[in-house]
Design a protein around this motif. Structure first.
Motif, PDB file in Angstrom:
ATOM      1  N   LEU A   1       2.793   1.889  -3.166  1.00  0.00           N
ATOM      2  CA  LEU A   1       1.957   2.346  -4.649  1.00  0.00           C
ATOM      3  C   LEU A   1       1.800   3.747  -4.166  1.00  0.00           C
ATOM      4  O   LEU A   1       1.706   4.354  -5.107  1.00  0.00           O
ATOM      5  N   LYS A   2       1.637   4.186  -2.942  1.00  0.00           N
ATOM      6  CA  LYS A   2       1.527   5.749  -2.497  1.00  0.00           C
ATOM      7  C   LYS A   2       2.738   6.543  -3.010  1.00  0.00           C
ATOM      8  O   LYS A   2       2.715   7.407  -3.714  1.00  0.00           O
TER       9      LYS A   2
ATOM     10  N   GLN B   1       4.744   5.661  -5.343  1.00  0.00           N
ATOM     11  CA  GLN B   1       4.791   5.531  -6.922  1.00  0.00           C
ATOM     12  C   GLN B   1       4.002   6.624  -7.317  1.00  0.00           C
ATOM     13  O   GLN B   1       4.423   7.261  -8.457  1.00  0.00           O
ATOM     14  N   ARG B   2       2.986   6.805  -6.744  1.00  0.00           N
ATOM     15  CA  ARG B   2       1.967   8.048  -7.110  1.00  0.00           C
ATOM     16  C   ARG B   2       2.669   9.314  -7.432  1.00  0.00           C
ATOM     17  O   ARG B   2       2.557  10.232  -8.090  1.00  0.00           O
ATOM     18  N   TYR B   3       3.389   9.410  -5.940  1.00  0.00           N
ATOM     19  CA  TYR B   3       3.782  10.857  -5.982  1.00  0.00           C
ATOM     20  C   TYR B   3       5.223  10.764  -6.991  1.00  0.00           C
ATOM     21  O   TYR B   3       5.706  11.963  -7.201  1.00  0.00           O
TER      22      TYR B   3
ATOM     23  N   HIS C   1       0.983  -1.252   0.038  1.00  0.00           N
ATOM     24  CA  HIS C   1       0.080  -0.129   0.023  1.00  0.00           C
ATOM     25  C   HIS C   1       1.001   1.450   0.139  1.00  0.00           C
ATOM     26  O   HIS C   1       0.719   2.041  -0.867  1.00  0.00           O
ATOM     27  N   TYR C   2       1.813   1.244   0.807  1.00  0.00           N
ATOM     28  CA  TYR C   2       2.794   2.346   0.991  1.00  0.00           C
ATOM     29  C   TYR C   2       3.856   2.604  -0.422  1.00  0.00           C
ATOM     30  O   TYR C   2       4.171   3.587  -0.619  1.00  0.00           O
TER      31      TYR C   2
END
Length: 302
Positions: free
Chosen positions: A297-298, A300-302, A294-295
């Motif tokens: 992926l978070k 990666q978005r940033y 989860h973190y």
């Protein structure tokens, strides 16, 4: 004398295994420390295994550093201490699985004794296991050349050439903890078999008793499913330590010396299978794996 390329390839594999295992172990530790919901007793035991893994690979990397130097035969600082630490950390890893097994026993067989399922009891088990792992490897120090540099592998450890110290180290760090695990799991499986037999033999009119027993059986089955996952980890440790144990027996049972590459390959097997064990441990712990992914992926978005 083996060619230098043989050592470079084998130590490169060990370094790769170390990087993978260290990354996984640190991810587990950081996740459990930072996320409150992950601070559970099972995850505490996983963190204990992760700490032992980190210390083992850091020591392994130091040994590889000296082994790849041109003057490796003359310059091996702290050789006896590193050999002792190698045995102690292998023992700590195996005893960490013994704690996993004992914990499952407390939650499955002694489920009515809530005082045995507390954080205090599990912290005490961790402290005792580390105390045993630190103290028992001092025994080979009382033997002549108990710990030394093994020229064939270029690593400081309890060499397989001296049977007394080698078998002592194998007993301390491998056979005893795995026998504890086998005994505990046998007890749990026997308890589960008895629980199943009781439910099948219940009178169909005893509805309340059947419901109670059925609930208990479901709990036991959940625990056994978890034990099966832990047994996979035990098998990885078993596969890792078996080549070293075979080398010990080779020197006793056979007159001829084993092929020289076997010495380094036996120690390499331990490093490789411990790395596989950490990956398996991470994949099996759904709570930690979900939070890490989860973190990631978070980020990666940033």
């Amino acid at each position: 004398m083996l060619p230098e390329l043989f050592y470079i390839i084998n130590f490169s594999i060990s370094i790769s295994a170390a990087i993978i295992a260290l990354t996984t172990a640190f991810l587990i530790l950081i996740t459990v420390i930072c996320i409150r919901s992950c601070r559970t007793i099972p995850n505490l035991l996983i963190c204990n295994t992760s700490v032992a893994t980190i210390l083992y690979y850091l020591l392994n990397l130091v040994s590889i550093f000296y082994a790849l130097q041109n003057d490796w035969e003359q310059h091996q600082p702290g050789c006896v201490f590193r050999a002792y630490s190698y045995t102690a950390l292998c023992a700590a890893l195996c005893y960490s699985y013994s704690i996993h097994a004992i914990s499952r026993l407390l939650f499955t067989v002694f489920y009515t004794h809530k005082s045995l399922q507390t954080w205090f009891i599990h912290w005490m088990m961790i402290i005792i296991s580390w105390s045993i792992s630190i103290l028992t490897p001092t025994i080979p120090l009382f033997f002549q050349h108990g710990y030394q540099l093994e020229n064939e592998s270029r690593i400081c450890l309890p060499t397989v050439k001296i049977f007394s110290t080698a078998i002592c180290s194998v007993l301390i760090a491998f056979i005893i903890p795995l026998n504890i695990v086998a005994s505990v799991y046998s007890s749990i499986f026997f308890y589960a078999w008895k629980s199943t037999y009781r439910i099948r033999s219940l009178n169909s009119h005893a509805t309340n008793l059947m419901i109670s027993s059925h609930t208990r059986l479901l709990k036991v089955k959940r625990e056994i499913k978890l034990m099966q996952k832990i047994l996979v980890l035990i098998c990885l440790v078993l596969f890792g330590g078996t080549p070293y144990f075979i080398l010990v027996l080779w020197h006793v049972l056979l007159e001829e010396s084993p092929p020289e590459p076997f010495y380094l390959l036996s120690t390499n097997c331990i490093a490789i299978f411990i790395s596989l064990k950490m990956i398996t441990l991470f994949c099996m712990c759904k709570q930690i794996k979900t939070n890490v992914l989860h973190y990631l992926l978070k980020l990666q978005r940033y």
